[in-house]
Motif scaffolding. Structure first.
Motif, mmCIF file in Angstrom:
data_model
loop_
_atom_site.group_PDB
_atom_site.id
_atom_site.type_symbol
_atom_site.label_atom_id
_atom_site.label_comp_id
_atom_site.label_asym_id
_atom_site.label_seq_id
_atom_site.Cartn_x
_atom_site.Cartn_y
_atom_site.Cartn_z
ATOM 1 N N HIS A 1 -3.057 11.121 0.711
ATOM 2 C CA HIS A 1 -3.586 10.130 -0.230
ATOM 3 C C HIS A 1 -3.051 8.754 0.168
ATOM 4 O O HIS A 1 -1.846 8.580 0.341
ATOM 5 C CB HIS A 1 -3.124 10.479 -1.652
ATOM 6 C CG HIS A 1 -3.572 9.537 -2.698
ATOM 7 N ND1 HIS A 1 -2.757 9.184 -3.754
ATOM 8 C CD2 HIS A 1 -4.729 8.862 -2.876
ATOM 9 C CE1 HIS A 1 -3.413 8.342 -4.540
ATOM 10 N NE2 HIS A 1 -4.604 8.126 -4.017
ATOM 11 N N SER B 1 0.863 -1.179 0.000
ATOM 12 C CA SER B 1 0.000 0.000 0.000
ATOM 13 C C SER B 1 0.902 1.231 0.000
ATOM 14 O O SER B 1 2.091 1.148 0.327
ATOM 15 C CB SER B 1 -0.901 0.008 1.236
ATOM 16 O OG SER B 1 -1.817 -1.054 1.187
ATOM 17 N N GLU C 1 -8.771 3.896 -2.887
ATOM 18 C CA GLU C 1 -7.995 5.087 -2.557
ATOM 19 C C GLU C 1 -8.753 5.897 -1.505
ATOM 20 O O GLU C 1 -9.983 5.930 -1.500
ATOM 21 C CB GLU C 1 -7.794 5.972 -3.788
ATOM 22 C CG GLU C 1 -6.956 5.332 -4.869
ATOM 23 C CD GLU C 1 -6.826 6.254 -6.064
ATOM 24 O OE1 GLU C 1 -5.919 7.114 -6.044
ATOM 25 O OE2 GLU C 1 -7.658 6.132 -6.989
ATOM 26 N N THR D 1 -3.274 4.678 -0.979
ATOM 27 C CA THR D 1 -3.664 3.713 -2.003
ATOM 28 C C THR D 1 -3.435 2.321 -1.438
ATOM 29 O O THR D 1 -2.301 1.965 -1.086
ATOM 30 C CB THR D 1 -2.829 3.885 -3.294
ATOM 31 O OG1 THR D 1 -2.910 5.243 -3.722
ATOM 32 C CG2 THR D 1 -3.329 2.968 -4.397
#
Length: 157
Positions: free
Chosen positions: A100, A9, A115, A102
Motif C-alpha cells: 500500500h 508519502s 492510494e 499513500t
C-alpha cells in the motif's frame, strides 16, 4: 489538481492474504516501512507486439500483456524497524505480499490522498554500505505481481 512532492508519502507492507479489489486490500493489516529514501517507480507497461505486412511494407503494432514492473525501494538500513524487518522476512517467502502506497497529494485539508495497492514478491534486499561518510542503505526489489489499483485523490466533503 496540482502537482505534489513525494515527501511525507507512505509505503506499507501487508500480509499474503488474497486481494483483488480495493476493498480486499484495504481490509489487510499493514506495517509502515520507515527510513525510505526512494520509492522507485512502478506501473503497468504493455508489451509491444509487432506484425509486418508484405503488401504495404508497414509494421503494425499491438498491445500485449501488461507488466507492472519491479519497484526498487531504497531505505536507510534499520535492523529494528518493523516494516524493514517484514520486508526482509518476505524475501524468504515465495508468496506475494500486499503493498500500500499513500501519496502526499490530498487536494484539500479534508480531502483524501492518492492510494495505490498491489501484490508483489520481495526478490532481493541488498545492503549498500558505501564509503566512510555514507549512510548504510538497503535496496529492496519488489516484483509487482498484480494490476496496481489506484484510488484517486479526492477533495472531500
Amino acid at each position: 489538481m496540482s502537482i505534489s512532492v513525494t515527501a511525507k508519502s507512505k509505503f506499507e507492507i501487508g500480509t499474503t492474504a488474497p486481494a483483488t479489489s480495493v476493498g480486499d486490500f484495504d481490509a489487510d493489516t499493514y506495517t509502515a516501512v520507515k527510513g525510505i529514501e526512494d520509492l522507485g517507480e512502478f506501473g503497468d507497461e504493455a508489451e509491444e507486439i509487432k506484425f509486418s505486412t508484405i503488401e504495404d511494407a508497414r509494421v503494425r503494432k499491438l498491445k500485449g500483456v501488461r507488466d507492472a514492473g519491479k519497484m526498487d525501494l531504497v531505505v536507510g538500513f534499520d535492523a529494528l524497524d518493523p516494516g524493514q524487518v517484514k520486508l526482509r522476512q518476505a524475501l524468504a517467502s515465495d508468496l506475494a505480499f500486499n503493498f500500500h502506497i499513500t501519496l502526499n497529494d490530498a487536494p484539500t485539508t479534508n480531502g483524501t490522498p492518492t492510494e495505490y495497492f498491489f501484490k508483489g514478491k520481495v526478490m532481493s534486499a541488498r545492503t549498500m554500505a558505501g564509503k566512510v561518510n555514507d549512510v548504510v542503505r538497503q535496496k529492496v526489489s519488489i516484483s509487482i505481481d498484480s494490476e496496481p489499483l489506484i484510488v484517486p485523490a479526492a477533495t472531500g466533503a
